[in-house]
Design a protein around this motif. Structure first.
Motif, mmCIF file in Angstrom:
data_model
loop_
_atom_site.group_PDB
_atom_site.id
_atom_site.type_symbol
_atom_site.label_atom_id
_atom_site.label_comp_id
_atom_site.label_asym_id
_atom_site.label_seq_id
_atom_site.Cartn_x
_atom_site.Cartn_y
_atom_site.Cartn_z
ATOM 1 N N THR A 107 -12.091 -25.645 47.147
ATOM 2 C CA THR A 107 -12.854 -26.431 46.182
ATOM 3 C C THR A 107 -11.913 -27.034 45.149
ATOM 4 O OG1 THR A 107 -13.233 -24.505 44.772
ATOM 5 C CG2 THR A 107 -14.896 -24.979 46.445
ATOM 6 N N VAL A 442 -24.608 -14.632 52.511
ATOM 7 C CA VAL A 442 -23.293 -15.262 52.498
ATOM 8 C C VAL A 442 -22.882 -15.697 53.892
ATOM 9 C CG1 VAL A 442 -22.613 -13.790 50.564
ATOM 10 C CG2 VAL A 442 -21.941 -13.150 52.890
ATOM 11 N N GLY A 445 -16.407 -18.462 54.610
ATOM 12 C CA GLY A 445 -15.729 -19.740 54.735
ATOM 13 C C GLY A 445 -14.294 -19.536 55.189
ATOM 14 N N ARG A 454 -18.889 -16.823 50.792
ATOM 15 C CA ARG A 454 -19.478 -17.893 50.017
ATOM 16 C C ARG A 454 -20.971 -17.619 49.884
ATOM 17 N NH1 ARG A 454 -15.317 -18.519 48.373
ATOM 18 N NH2 ARG A 454 -13.863 -20.274 48.534
ATOM 19 N N GLY A 471 -23.550 -23.833 47.775
ATOM 20 C CA GLY A 471 -22.568 -22.836 48.181
ATOM 21 C C GLY A 471 -21.590 -23.286 49.237
ATOM 22 N N LEU A 472 -21.918 -24.372 49.963
ATOM 23 C CA LEU A 472 -21.037 -24.862 51.015
ATOM 24 C C LEU A 472 -21.194 -26.376 51.101
ATOM 25 C CD1 LEU A 472 -19.229 -22.988 52.730
ATOM 26 C CD2 LEU A 472 -20.815 -23.318 54.630
ATOM 27 N N GLU A 476 -16.903 -28.081 55.686
ATOM 28 C CA GLU A 476 -16.258 -26.777 55.508
ATOM 29 C C GLU A 476 -16.456 -25.934 56.763
ATOM 30 O OE1 GLU A 476 -15.891 -24.513 51.744
ATOM 31 O OE2 GLU A 476 -17.515 -25.814 51.061
ATOM 32 N N TYR A 478 -16.659 -22.280 58.773
ATOM 33 C CA TYR A 478 -17.153 -20.940 58.464
ATOM 34 C C TYR A 478 -17.215 -20.123 59.746
ATOM 35 C CZ TYR A 478 -21.626 -22.569 60.362
ATOM 36 O OH TYR A 478 -22.610 -23.062 61.184
#
Length: 499
Positions: A107, A442, A445, A454, A471-472, A476, A478
């Motif tokens: 981030t 969660v 990630g 995350r 949150g994502l 991204e 994962y």
């Protein structure tokens, strides 16, 4: 008074210049702890190591000035609170200026600004979970600029590509998806009412044999019972009499025709023989029709002991679901003695609550799963009742299922699932990737060789994909399949939540 006012103005301007310089400096990519180590001496690093402050926060000191950084999260979202000290004594929050740059995996860096609040400085943003990040602190006190940095790790697992392969962890990418939330409704398997036949004898008589029993599978044409019927005997007798008569009248007609052609007999005799032959043909056809109407082939029997025996046959292949016949009883021709249901197709009566009536529609595909054991199938909605039940306050939807394999049995309870709507979402992840950690939902990630939790705020789900509200971000990566292996590794590492 004018001199004092000018002094205050100059002080404010000086502080503004310092804070502006801090912001411009902190907007640049902050150095990671390893980079800071390359530009400082060992003595400076030792001095920058945080201690424990009076409020159990991270304590950073330069000469007589100290800054204590805490993360407060009791009754509020996590927030930075900074306390200022000089020679160990608490200073008012206006005694210095603080700015913090926070960097975390995957981030952009965040710049936190602070405002005075009670006896501390309060950060202007929420400190998102997990609290795993690198922090750079800049402080200004009496024109002196001080810097510190530190790192903390939480919810992070390091895993190489080889280890990923060996543990079977699948790496997926978050992105747009179409979520198809499913509506689940209870139901029950019932007979297809269009395939139910009620059997009547069609002739009165005495029951001499009963072969069909309740629950028995029968094939089309199979004998269910035998009746001894005087009516059948009479009809068969009429047929054979008519057949004999037809033979005699035909012979008479042929003889009279020959005599008339040879001018031996009168034409009147020939015409009379022809009329009697035609009448005999009609009588035989009528007797034959009466027997066929009862399901009896005219030539199937002979005059004798079995002339009155009438076999009641199954009109379809199916299951006997009702029986009302016993040996030795006298039956009337319109008595319902068997009910047979063809179960090659069945219906499901699905309970539809009023709030769901706008979702279900004719022709809609429905997935049906038995509640007792692992049986499932797919059908379509063929009927929706227009009335709401007075006692149940529900409507009924009918779904027709193919049952040639016989796996669906009337009376079975089931759940019907249908797609309620289609929702396009900008970010979604696999439901299988969701893990529970503390009170969070969660995903792990992936950032180079690291996986880090995350926490997610979730939206719509269809059991396969789930919408991510927060949150994502799209793109991204994962951990998808076997993500529980990462949770297990995190447990081995002794994950903590200590601020």
């Amino acid at each position: 008074m004018n001199k004092a006012r000018w002094i205050q103005i100059l002080i404010v301007i000086a502080i503004g210049i310092v804070v502006g310089g801090l912001i411009l400096t902190l907007d640049k990519p902050s150095a990671m702890p390893e980079e800071a180590a390359s530009t400082n001496t060992n003595e400076e690093l030792a001095e920058n190591q945080p201690g424990i402050g009076p409020r159990s926060g991270k304590l950073f000191t330069d000469s007589d000035f100290s800054v204590e950084l805490t993360i407060f999260e009791k009754g509020v979202p996590p927030q930075f609170r900074v306390y200022l000290y000089e020679k160990g004594k608490l200073l008012p929050p206006t005694a210095g200026t603080i700015a913090i740059t926070l960097s975390r995996l995957g981030t952009p860096a965040q710049l936190f600004k602070f405002t005075p609040e009670a006896d501390y400085l309060l950060g202007d943003q929420v400190v998102e979970e997990p609290h795993s990040f690198d922090i750079a602190i800049a402080a200004e006190r009496n024109g002196k600029l001080m810097r510190w940095s530190y790192s903390q790790v939480e919810g992070r697992v390091e895993m190489s590509d080889a280890m990923l392969k060996s543990t079977g962890v699948e790496v997926l990418t978050a992105g747009p998806a179409i979520i198809r939330p499913k509506l689940k409704l209870p139901g029950e398997v019932i007979f297809n009412e269009h395939n139910i036949v009620r059997v009547v004898p069609r002739v009165p008589g005495l029951v001499t044999s009963v072969q069909g029993n309740l629950g028995q599978h029968v094939k089309k044409g199979e004998v269910l019972a035998v009746v001894e019927s005087p009516m059948l005997a009479d009809l068969r007798s009429q047929y054979y009499v008519a057949k004999k008569r037809l033979g005699l009248t035909r012979a008479t007609y042929e003889r009279e025709k020959q005599l008339w052609e040879e001018k031996i007999s009168a034409k009147q005799e020939f015409l009379l023989a022809q009329e009697l032959w035609n009448e005999a043909e009609i009588a035989l056809e009528l007797a034959s029709v009466k027997l066929r109407a009862l399901g009896v082939q005219p030539e199937s029997g002979r005059l004798g002991p079995d002339i009155a025996h009438y076999g009641i046959h199954s009109p379809i292949s199916g299951i006997i679901i009702a029986k009302a016949i016993v040996l030795g009883e006298a039956l009337k021709e319109d008595r319902e003695i068997y009910t047979i249901a063809d179960v090659s197709t069945v219906w499901t009566a699905v309970t539809v609550y009023p709030k769901d009536l706008n979702v279900i529609r004719l022709g809609q595909k429905v997935a049906v799963k038995a509640t007792a054991y692992d049986v499932e199938s797919e059908g379509t909605v063929t009927y929706i009742s227009t009335l709401i039940g007075g006692q149940t306050r529900t409507a009924t939807a009918r779904v027709e299922l193919d049952n040639k394999e016989g796996k669906w049995r009337p009376g079975m309870f089931l759940n019907a699932e249908l797609v309620a709507e289609e929702i396009e979402v900008p970010v979604a992840v696999s439901v299988a990737a969701i893990q529970t950690l503390r009170d969070w939902s969660v995903v792990f990630g992936r950032y180079d060789q690291y996986f880090e939790v995350r926490p997610l705020e979730l939206g719509h789900s269809d059991g396969e994909m789930v919408e991510v509200l927060k949150g994502l971000t799209p793109g991204e990566q994962y951990a998808g399949g076997n993500s529980f292996a990462l949770k297990a590794e995190l447990g081995k590492a002794g994950a903590t939540h200590d601020h």
